[in-house]
Each structure stands twice: as structure tokens, then as C-alpha cells.
Write a protein that holds these residues in place. Structure first.
Motif, PDB file in Angstrom:
ATOM      1  N   TYR A   1      -2.858 -30.747  -5.384  1.00 27.01           N
ATOM      2  CA  TYR A   1      -3.414 -30.883  -3.968  1.00 27.01           C
ATOM      3  C   TYR A   1      -1.996 -31.591  -3.116  1.00 27.01           C
ATOM      4  CZ  TYR A   1      -8.260 -30.643  -5.327  1.00 27.01           C
ATOM      5  OH  TYR A   1      -9.461 -29.936  -5.736  1.00 27.01           O
TER       6      TYR A   1
ATOM      7  N   GLN B   1      -1.351 -34.527  -0.118  1.00 27.46           N
ATOM      8  CA  GLN B   1      -1.991 -35.667   0.510  1.00 27.46           C
ATOM      9  C   GLN B   1      -0.949 -36.097   1.565  1.00 27.46           C
ATOM     10  OE1 GLN B   1      -3.575 -39.114  -1.843  1.00 27.46           O
ATOM     11  NE2 GLN B   1      -5.257 -39.238  -0.218  1.00 27.46           N
TER      12      GLN B   1
ATOM     13  N   GLY C   1      -2.950 -41.496   5.130  1.00 23.23           N
ATOM     14  CA  GLY C   1      -4.101 -41.636   5.847  1.00 23.23           C
ATOM     15  C   GLY C   1      -4.964 -40.569   5.758  1.00 23.23           C
ATOM     16  N   ARG C   2      -4.755 -39.499   4.990  1.00 21.27           N
ATOM     17  CA  ARG C   2      -5.832 -38.422   5.312  1.00 21.27           C
ATOM     18  C   ARG C   2      -6.080 -38.304   3.639  1.00 21.27           C
ATOM     19  NH1 ARG C   2      -4.531 -35.532   9.719  1.00 21.27           N
ATOM     20  NH2 ARG C   2      -6.498 -34.327   9.291  1.00 21.27           N
ATOM     21  N   GLY C   3      -7.153 -37.384   3.366  1.00 21.73           N
ATOM     22  CA  GLY C   3      -7.692 -36.985   2.066  1.00 21.73           C
ATOM     23  C   GLY C   3      -6.783 -36.047   1.364  1.00 21.73           C
ATOM     24  N   PRO C   4      -6.830 -35.765   0.098  1.00 22.10           N
ATOM     25  CA  PRO C   4      -6.157 -34.875  -0.508  1.00 22.10           C
ATOM     26  C   PRO C   4      -6.653 -33.292  -0.002  1.00 22.10           C
ATOM     27  CG  PRO C   4      -6.741 -36.383  -2.179  1.00 22.10           C
ATOM     28  CD  PRO C   4      -7.460 -36.461  -0.791  1.00 22.10           C
TER      29      PRO C   4
ATOM     30  N   PHE D   1      -6.443 -29.263  -0.941  1.00 20.28           N
ATOM     31  CA  PHE D   1      -6.315 -28.427  -2.184  1.00 20.28           C
ATOM     32  C   PHE D   1      -4.801 -27.140  -1.939  1.00 20.28           C
ATOM     33  CE2 PHE D   1      -7.184 -25.546  -5.613  1.00 20.28           C
ATOM     34  CZ  PHE D   1      -7.051 -24.443  -5.169  1.00 20.28           C
TER      35      PHE D   1
ATOM     36  N   LEU E   1      -0.290 -34.250  -5.682  1.00 19.76           N
ATOM     37  CA  LEU E   1      -1.133 -34.626  -6.644  1.00 19.76           C
ATOM     38  C   LEU E   1      -1.597 -33.427  -7.681  1.00 19.76           C
ATOM     39  CD1 LEU E   1      -3.718 -36.643  -4.527  1.00 19.76           C
ATOM     40  CD2 LEU E   1      -2.121 -37.900  -5.923  1.00 19.76           C
TER      41      LEU E   1
ATOM     42  N   PHE F   1      -6.886 -37.285 -11.360  1.00 20.92           N
ATOM     43  CA  PHE F   1      -5.680 -37.189 -10.707  1.00 20.92           C
ATOM     44  C   PHE F   1      -4.760 -37.964 -11.401  1.00 20.92           C
ATOM     45  CE2 PHE F   1      -6.730 -34.776  -6.940  1.00 20.92           C
ATOM     46  CZ  PHE F   1      -8.031 -35.082  -6.936  1.00 20.92           C
ATOM     47  N   GLY F   2      -3.291 -37.366 -11.156  1.00 24.67           N
ATOM     48  CA  GLY F   2      -2.156 -37.978 -11.433  1.00 24.67           C
ATOM     49  C   GLY F   2      -1.913 -39.004 -10.325  1.00 24.67           C
ATOM     50  N   ALA F   3      -1.013 -39.976 -10.520  1.00 18.81           N
ATOM     51  CA  ALA F   3      -0.547 -40.963  -9.644  1.00 18.81           C
ATOM     52  C   ALA F   3       0.001 -40.263  -8.188  1.00 18.81           C
ATOM     53  CB  ALA F   3       0.253 -41.974  -9.802  1.00 18.81           C
TER      54      ALA F   3
END
Lengths: 113, 113
Positions: free
Chosen positions: A36, A38, A41-44, A46, A89, A103-105
Motif C-alpha cells: 500500500y 500512504q 493525512g490520507r488512508g493507505p 492499495f 506499507l 502492516f509493517g511500520a
């Protein structure tokens, strides 16, 4: 316990070069792995999914590899552009059960003009 | 709707206050997830719904956290007696079925003061 490791340091590269991001996982065998993007300020969002029986997947300038022996996935962006700058991510999905993503960091990529 | 919608985008709560965060998933999506994302970290799983059934709440950090999806569409994450450590971005994601990509909302940034 299940662990996912991504490059903790930010990756700085020059525009036009290939960016390579690493995702290592331990203590489980994912049925597939997702990547993903990111932005702040936004969501991940795909990008790609690669299954355990696939070695490589491509989509435009993106390429993902999946090595179940090394327990590692590599994510490549070729001909990188400043617009590719974001956090990436990885999310290996354990076998069985529902689509619960762990998820990873994330790795922050900065592409400089 | 066109995507996953979350409201409010930002919420400032005084410590001890109760908050409710709303998620409108993509119409027809069966699965709904809540994640918590701390600064510089990847999203951490909180809970999962399949239609109106909450099938996994193993990630909820304490009994102050409660989620519901009574009619199998809109979901609400409620946090009672908020604490400073609850400050984070809360992300909602929905998927049309099993083992598919997840569609995320923009998140709600909660700040507890």
C-alpha cells in the motif's frame, strides 16, 4: 510472535532511479502479501497483491517480488518521480481466516528532482 | 458512495470525555475493519466485522473501546473515558469479500488533551 520489518530509515533517491523497498517477516507464512501507499493525512491506498505461489508481479512502473524461503518481499519503483514520494506499507496476510491485514511500520520514500 | 467515508476528520477531546467515530464503507462491502495508527507507525488492527457480526475484536486495547455495525453498513467506534494514549489516527477499511484489497477512508485524527 509475528513480526514485519521494513526499512526504518527514509529512502532518498534521485528522480529517474529505481527505488527498492524491503519487507521481511518472521514467524508466519503468508498466503499473500499486499503493498500500500500512504500519503500524509490520507488512508493507505492499495497498489499490488502477490500470492505465495508467484515470484514476481508487475504493474506499470511497479514490481514486487516474493521469496517465501527468505521470508522477504521487495518492492521496486522504476524511473521514479517526485510524485512517488510517500510511505509504502507492506502487509503479509497469514494463511487461513479472513482478510485481516497486519502492516509493517512502512518506509518513507523521498524522490528528489 | 465512491469511497470509504469517515467523520469527523479531526476530533479534539478532553481527557475523560467519550468520543464516537463514524465509518461509511463502500456500498455492498461485506467486511469492515478498524485500525489505529500512531505517528510514524503502520496501522494496527483493532476489530473486524462481517456484515453486522463482529468476528474479531482482539485488537481493541481496552474495554473502553467498543465498535458496532448494527445494520451491516455504517460502523461506529466508540471510546469511553478517553486517555492521552488514545491520541492517534483511526482508520476504517472495507473489502468486498475475502482476500481482496482493502479500501481505506481518510481516517479520523483524535487528539486527547
Amino acid at each position: 510472535s509475528q513480526k514485519i520489518e521494513q526499512n526504518s530509515e527514509a529512502l532518498n533517491i534521485q528522480e529517474g532511479k529505481t527505488a527498492t523497498l524491503t519487507c521481511n517477516y518472521t514467524n508466519y507464512s503468508p498466503a499473500y502479501l499486499q503493498w500500500y501507499r500512504q500519503d500524509p493525512g490520507r488512508g493507505p491506498v492499495f497498489l499490488l497483491l502477490i500470492r505465495e505461489n508467484e515470484k514476481e508481479k508487475r504493474k506499470e512502473r511497479l514490481k514486487v517480488t516474493f521469496d517465501t524461503t527468505l521470508k522477504q518481499s521487495l518492492f521496486h519503483i522504476t524511473a521514479s518521480q517526485p510524485a512517488d514520494s510517500a510511505t509504502y506499507l507492506c502487509a503479509p496476510k497469514p494463511t487461513g481466516g479472513y482478510n485481516k491485514l497486519i502492516f509493517g511500520a512502512g518506509t518513507r520514500l523521498a524522490v528528489h528532482p | 458512495g465512491a469511497g470509504v467515508s469517515q467523520s469527523p476528520r479531526y476530533k479534539v477531546a478532553k481527557r475523560g470525555q467519550d468520543v464516537a467515530l463514524r465509518c461509511d464503507p463502500i456500498s455492498g462491502h461485506v467486511s469492515l475493519f478498524w485500525y489505529q495508527q500512531a505517528l510514524g507507525q503502520g496501522p494496527e488492527f483493532l476489530t473486524y466485522f462481517q456484515n453486522e457480526a463482529q468476528l474479531d475484536k482482539s485488537g481493541l486495547p481496552s474495554d473502553r473501546f467498543f465498535a458496532e455495525r448494527p445494520e451491516g453498513s455504517v460502523s461506529t467506534l466508540k471510546i469511553q473515558r478517553t486517555q492521552q494514549e488514545d491520541s492517534a489516527v483511526y482508520l476504517c477499511a472495507s473489502t468486498p469479500g475475502q482476500n481482496t484489497e482493502a479500501f481505506f477512508g481518510q481516517g479520523t485524527r483524535l487528539t486527547v488533551v
